[in-house]
Write an enzyme that holds these catalytic residues in place. Structure first.
Site, PDB file in Angstrom:
ATOM      1  N   ARG A 118       0.812  -1.234   0.000  1.00  0.00           N
ATOM      2  CA  ARG A 118       0.000   0.000   0.000  1.00  0.00           C
ATOM      3  C   ARG A 118       0.839   1.276   0.000  1.00  0.00           C
ATOM      4  NH1 ARG A 118      -2.918  -3.116   3.700  1.00  0.00           N
ATOM      5  NH2 ARG A 118      -4.706  -4.114   2.709  1.00  0.00           N
ATOM      6  N   LYS A 140       3.733  11.313 -11.439  1.00  0.00           N
ATOM      7  CA  LYS A 140       2.837  10.482 -12.253  1.00  0.00           C
ATOM      8  C   LYS A 140       3.533   9.154 -12.516  1.00  0.00           C
ATOM      9  CE  LYS A 140       0.048  13.667 -14.965  1.00  0.00           C
ATOM     10  NZ  LYS A 140      -0.259  14.121 -16.337  1.00  0.00           N
ATOM     11  N   GLU A 182      10.056  17.326 -25.191  1.00  0.00           N
ATOM     12  CA  GLU A 182       9.458  17.788 -23.934  1.00  0.00           C
ATOM     13  C   GLU A 182      10.091  19.114 -23.493  1.00  0.00           C
ATOM     14  OE1 GLU A 182       6.839  16.192 -22.946  1.00  0.00           O
ATOM     15  OE2 GLU A 182       7.065  14.025 -23.213  1.00  0.00           O
ATOM     16  N   LYS A 224       8.485  22.605 -14.564  1.00  0.00           N
ATOM     17  CA  LYS A 224       7.662  21.453 -14.156  1.00  0.00           C
ATOM     18  C   LYS A 224       7.368  21.523 -12.657  1.00  0.00           C
ATOM     19  CE  LYS A 224       6.130  16.972 -14.611  1.00  0.00           C
ATOM     20  NZ  LYS A 224       6.064  15.743 -15.357  1.00  0.00           N
ATOM     21  N   GLU A 234      -3.554  17.399 -11.412  1.00  0.00           N
ATOM     22  CA  GLU A 234      -4.008  17.769 -12.753  1.00  0.00           C
ATOM     23  C   GLU A 234      -5.497  18.091 -12.808  1.00  0.00           C
ATOM     24  OE1 GLU A 234      -2.027  15.800 -16.112  1.00  0.00           O
ATOM     25  OE2 GLU A 234      -3.920  15.929 -17.172  1.00  0.00           O
ATOM     26  N   ARG A 238      -1.802  21.789 -14.713  1.00  0.00           N
ATOM     27  CA  ARG A 238      -0.882  20.688 -15.059  1.00  0.00           C
ATOM     28  C   ARG A 238      -1.220  20.077 -16.422  1.00  0.00           C
ATOM     29  NH1 ARG A 238       1.829  15.955 -11.316  1.00  0.00           N
ATOM     30  NH2 ARG A 238       2.966  15.003 -13.035  1.00  0.00           N
ATOM     31  N   ASN A 242       0.601  18.539 -21.233  1.00  0.00           N
ATOM     32  CA  ASN A 242       0.258  17.521 -22.234  1.00  0.00           C
ATOM     33  C   ASN A 242       0.169  18.090 -23.641  1.00  0.00           C
ATOM     34  OD1 ASN A 242       0.053  15.324 -20.431  1.00  0.00           O
ATOM     35  ND2 ASN A 242      -1.868  16.168 -19.696  1.00  0.00           N
ATOM     36  N   HIS A 245       0.346  15.779 -26.588  1.00  0.00           N
ATOM     37  CA  HIS A 245       0.286  14.398 -26.083  1.00  0.00           C
ATOM     38  C   HIS A 245      -0.985  13.660 -26.502  1.00  0.00           C
ATOM     39  CE1 HIS A 245       3.742  15.708 -23.842  1.00  0.00           C
ATOM     40  NE2 HIS A 245       3.841  14.579 -23.164  1.00  0.00           N
ATOM     41  N   HIS A 249      -0.202  10.357 -28.059  1.00  0.00           N
ATOM     42  CA  HIS A 249      -0.594   9.067 -27.482  1.00  0.00           C
ATOM     43  C   HIS A 249      -1.350   8.228 -28.507  1.00  0.00           C
ATOM     44  CE1 HIS A 249      -0.388  10.588 -23.023  1.00  0.00           C
ATOM     45  NE2 HIS A 249       0.798  10.313 -23.524  1.00  0.00           N
ATOM     46  N   HIS A 262       8.087   7.778 -27.573  1.00  0.00           N
ATOM     47  CA  HIS A 262       7.102   8.693 -26.980  1.00  0.00           C
ATOM     48  C   HIS A 262       7.391  10.147 -27.390  1.00  0.00           C
ATOM     49  CE1 HIS A 262       4.437  10.523 -24.044  1.00  0.00           C
ATOM     50  NE2 HIS A 262       5.458  11.234 -23.586  1.00  0.00           N
TER      51      HIS A 262
HETATM   52  P1  NAD Z   1      12.812   4.882 -22.133  1.00  0.00           P
HETATM   53  O1  NAD Z   1      12.658   4.762 -20.692  1.00  0.00           O
HETATM   54  O2  NAD Z   1      12.292   3.777 -22.986  1.00  0.00           O
HETATM   55  O3  NAD Z   1      14.353   5.102 -22.469  1.00  0.00           O
HETATM   56  C1  NAD Z   1      14.747   5.269 -23.799  1.00  0.00           C
HETATM   57  C2  NAD Z   1      15.887   4.315 -24.180  1.00  0.00           C
HETATM   58  O4  NAD Z   1      17.104   4.824 -23.680  1.00  0.00           O
HETATM   59  C3  NAD Z   1      15.737   2.923 -23.635  1.00  0.00           C
HETATM   60  O5  NAD Z   1      16.191   2.010 -24.600  1.00  0.00           O
HETATM   61  C4  NAD Z   1      16.671   2.945 -22.436  1.00  0.00           C
HETATM   62  O6  NAD Z   1      17.130   1.677 -22.088  1.00  0.00           O
HETATM   63  C5  NAD Z   1      17.788   3.796 -22.955  1.00  0.00           C
HETATM   64  N1  NAD Z   1      18.598   4.490 -21.967  1.00  0.00           N
HETATM   65  C6  NAD Z   1      18.166   5.080 -20.831  1.00  0.00           C
HETATM   66  N2  NAD Z   1      19.175   5.779 -20.278  1.00  0.00           N
HETATM   67  C7  NAD Z   1      20.256   5.590 -21.062  1.00  0.00           C
HETATM   68  C8  NAD Z   1      21.580   6.090 -21.012  1.00  0.00           C
HETATM   69  N3  NAD Z   1      21.987   6.958 -20.084  1.00  0.00           N
HETATM   70  N4  NAD Z   1      22.431   5.680 -21.973  1.00  0.00           N
HETATM   71  C9  NAD Z   1      22.015   4.851 -22.965  1.00  0.00           C
HETATM   72  N5  NAD Z   1      20.765   4.384 -23.089  1.00  0.00           N
HETATM   73  C10 NAD Z   1      19.895   4.770 -22.134  1.00  0.00           C
HETATM   74  O7  NAD Z   1      12.112   6.213 -22.688  1.00  0.00           O
HETATM   75  P2  NAD Z   1      12.018   7.708 -22.129  1.00  0.00           P
HETATM   76  O8  NAD Z   1      11.951   8.555 -23.332  1.00  0.00           O
HETATM   77  O9  NAD Z   1      13.043   7.971 -21.100  1.00  0.00           O
HETATM   78  O10 NAD Z   1      10.616   7.716 -21.400  1.00  0.00           O
HETATM   79  C11 NAD Z   1       9.423   7.511 -22.113  1.00  0.00           C
HETATM   80  C12 NAD Z   1       8.371   7.087 -21.129  1.00  0.00           C
HETATM   81  O11 NAD Z   1       8.160   8.117 -20.175  1.00  0.00           O
HETATM   82  C13 NAD Z   1       7.025   6.810 -21.765  1.00  0.00           C
HETATM   83  O12 NAD Z   1       6.531   5.610 -21.275  1.00  0.00           O
HETATM   84  C14 NAD Z   1       6.172   7.971 -21.320  1.00  0.00           C
HETATM   85  O13 NAD Z   1       4.820   7.626 -21.197  1.00  0.00           O
HETATM   86  C15 NAD Z   1       6.769   8.291 -19.985  1.00  0.00           C
HETATM   87  N6  NAD Z   1       6.533   9.660 -19.525  1.00  0.00           N
HETATM   88  C16 NAD Z   1       6.062   9.813 -18.273  1.00  0.00           C
HETATM   89  C17 NAD Z   1       5.867  11.078 -17.774  1.00  0.00           C
HETATM   90  C18 NAD Z   1       5.425  11.262 -16.354  1.00  0.00           C
HETATM   91  O14 NAD Z   1       5.102  12.383 -15.966  1.00  0.00           O
HETATM   92  N7  NAD Z   1       5.412  10.222 -15.549  1.00  0.00           N
HETATM   93  C19 NAD Z   1       6.156  12.201 -18.550  1.00  0.00           C
HETATM   94  C20 NAD Z   1       6.640  11.994 -19.841  1.00  0.00           C
HETATM   95  C21 NAD Z   1       6.830  10.717 -20.313  1.00  0.00           C
HETATM   96  N1  GLY Z   2       4.138  14.775 -18.361  1.00  0.00           N
HETATM   97  C1  GLY Z   2       2.921  15.386 -17.937  1.00  0.00           C
HETATM   98  C2  GLY Z   2       2.802  15.562 -16.469  1.00  0.00           C
HETATM   99  O1  GLY Z   2       3.665  15.202 -15.723  1.00  0.00           O
HETATM  100  O2  GLY Z   2       1.816  16.057 -16.021  1.00  0.00           O
END
Ligand code: NAD
Ligand code: GLY
Length: 364
Positions: A118, A140, A182, A224, A234, A238, A242, A245, A249, A262
């Site tokens: 939890r 998030k 972003e 941010k 949100e 907030r 997006n 997005h 998406h 992404h």
């Molecule tokens: P990812 O986590 O898939 O990483 C991208 C690639 O880079 C992967 O292959 C990873 O293994 C590699 N990698 C990571 N660090 C590395 C490094 N230092 N050197 C070499 N390779 C490395 O993708 P991302 O772009 O980091 O994240 C995308 C995700 O984030 C999506 O799922 C998206 O929905 C999510 N997201 C979440 C929020 C939030 O607020 N929580 C905001 C934006 C995006």
């Molecule tokens: N990436 C959108 C948010 O964190 O709200």
């Protein structure tokens, strides 16, 4: 090293930004028990896991879960690997999870921390540009569902965020571009001056000029943090984060998670949001061209996949989390540096944007 704070009352936390922070021992004051589970993936583990574990020293019982690498594994099924690791190694309620990786690892680890017994604590150590400027900050967390992106999740804030800018040196160019989508978003929605900084410096940013990258990461995190402090759940401002997005998406879901990154989908989606904002008469065709030039300079796509019809977009966009009472709401640009969330747009103009995206009409 620079430090920012996300102000959320007794859940406030610091964001540390600087070079070689992986080894700096910054996480220790934020680990309250004696157990630590590091979650990472098959790509990041050989690069950075040993260094992170060594930096923790001998005072903890440390375990690691190494997930397969890819957006397609951001599912409930693979989330279970984290719970398996926690239970097999008998982690209790005072354990701390550390997310070492990009946004996929960060979102999954955060969700696991929100749900395990939890709720336990977690720390974000983001290693992609995207995760450093966006996903590691703000709490998030979650996983994808075949019918929609990030549809299963929770708000759960980390205890701290440690951004080591050095780790970006191993990041592939395409991933740097994805993160830049972003960064550009923050300029477009919130800060015209930052947008001009990005326009002036995008070539050098893409060449990984360390000082400029650190500046861009700092300002992105600052924006941010400000937005999240005002509207953690949100219900208002907030949603501006997006921009692009809702379109993006839909692209990700249509093309299969992982086939478009992404950030690439957000890039094309940002262009579509700019196109619609122009059709509404809010920004000019010159503004749209500025957005396009910046996205292109960052190596990002500026149009959706040609095989995606307007109908398909609408079907996928109808499950967006911003849909309220069946009404689609979009983040659109009032001018460059200021966005709004609105359902006040002519559906025919949205159709024109979607048709233009599918190559069946002129862009604005
Ligand atoms: P990812 O986590 O898939 O990483 C991208 C690639 O880079 C992967 O292959 C990873 O293994 C590699 N990698 C990571 N660090 C590395 C490094 N230092 N050197 C070499 N390779 C490395 O993708 P991302 O772009 O980091 O994240 C995308 C995700 O984030 C999506 O799922 C998206 O929905 C999510 N997201 C979440 C929020 C939030 O607020 N929580 C905001 C934006 C995006
Ligand atoms: N990436 C959108 C948010 O964190 O709200």
């Amino acid at each position: 090293m620079q430090t920012l704070r996300v102000e959320l009352g007794d859940r406030s936390y610091p964001i540390f930004i600087g070079q070689n922070l992986l080894d700096a021992g910054l996480m220790k004051p934020y680990i309250k028990g004696k157990q630590v589970l590091v979650v990472t993936n098959e790509t990041v583990a050989p690069l950075y896991l040993d260094r992170l574990l060594a930096s923790l020293g001998d005072g903890y019982k440390t375990d690691a879960v190494i997930l397969p690498d890819g957006e397609e594994f951001k599912t409930l099924e693979y989330l279970n690997q984290i719970f398996d690791g926690l239970l097999e190694k008998r982690h209790n309620r005072t354990t701390t999870l550390i997310a070492l990786g990009g946004g996929v690892v960060g979102d999954m680890t955060g969700f696991a921390a929100a749900a395990y017994q939890r709720g336990v604590e977690f720390i974000q150590v983001p290693t992609t540009l995207l995760s450093q400027v966006d996903s590691s900050v703000g709490g998030k967390t979650g996983v994808n569902h075949p019918r929609g992106k990030n549809m299963i999740g929770a708000f759960h804030q980390p205890r701290c965020v440690v951004i080591d800018t050095e780790v970006l040196n191993t990041l592939p160019d395409q991933e740097l571009s994805a993160g830049m989508a972003e960064v550009i978003k923050y300029g477009l929605i919130y800060d015209a001056e930052f947008l001009r900084f990005l326009e002036l410096n995008m070539t050098q940013l893409m060449q990984r000029n360390p000082a400029l990258l650190a500046q861009a990461i700092y300002r992105s995190c600052e924006i941010k943090a400000e937005v999240v402090a005002q509207d953690e759940r949100e219900s208002g401002i907030r949603a501006l984060l997006n921009l692009g997005h809702t379109f993006g998406h839909a692209i990700e879901a249509d093309q299969g998670y992982g086939n478009w990154l992404h950030g690439e989908a957000v890039g094309a989606g940002t262009m579509m949001a700019a196109d619609l904002s122009c059709r509404l008469g809010w920004i000019t065709a010159d503004d749209v061209q500025r957005v396009k030039n910046l996205l292109l300079a960052a190596g990002l796509p500026v149009a959706p996949p040609e095989n995606m019809s307007a109908e398909r977009f609408k079907e996928l966009m109808s499950v967006d989390k911003k849909v309220l009472d069946g009404q689609l709401r979009l983040v659109l640009l009032k001018h460059l540096g200021m966005a709004i969330v609105t359902d006040q747009f002519d559906a025919a103009l949205l159709d024109q944007t979607l048709q233009a995206g599918a190559g069946l009409g002129q862009c604005c």
